[in-house]
Design a protein around this motif. Structure first.
Motif: not given
Length: 111
Positions: A67, A70, A77
């Protein structure tokens, strides 16, 4: 004379090219991405910089989460996870999961 299909000629072996952080920095000099979303090359370069920072702190690995990567790369994700998996398949990184935390290590030599 036997003709060789060039595409098949090179399919039997792989080639590994040693690079350095300095080479990557040189290659990106003057490059500006027009969007916030990083390309795969830019994301890989980010991993190189993260690995370098970890090594400076005497850590062998990059700690974080899919995460967090990302968010940094402006990817979803699933795309980030697939990218890391692909890098593992290429032998560029090793990945270990500790709970929700991803522990990554670029497969590099230090010197």
């Amino acid at each position: 004379m036997k003709q060789v299909n060039r595409q098949n000629q090179y399919a039997e072996f792989s080639m590994t090219i040693s690079t350095s952080r300095e080479l990557w920095r040189y290659l990106f000099r003057g490059q500006k991405n027009s969007s916030e979303k990083l390309t795969r090359v830019e994301a890989f370069h980010d991993l190189i910089e993260r690995q370098y920072a970890a090594l400076q702190q005497e850590n062998e690995c990059i700690f974080g989460s899919i995460s967090s990567l990302s968010r940094a790369w402006h990817w979803d994700r699933d795309t980030t996870s697939a990218f890391i998996t692909d890098l593992e398949k290429f032998g560029a990184v090793s990945r270990y999961d500790i709970g929700k935390r991803a522990v990554l290590k670029l497969n590099c030599t230090i010197g």
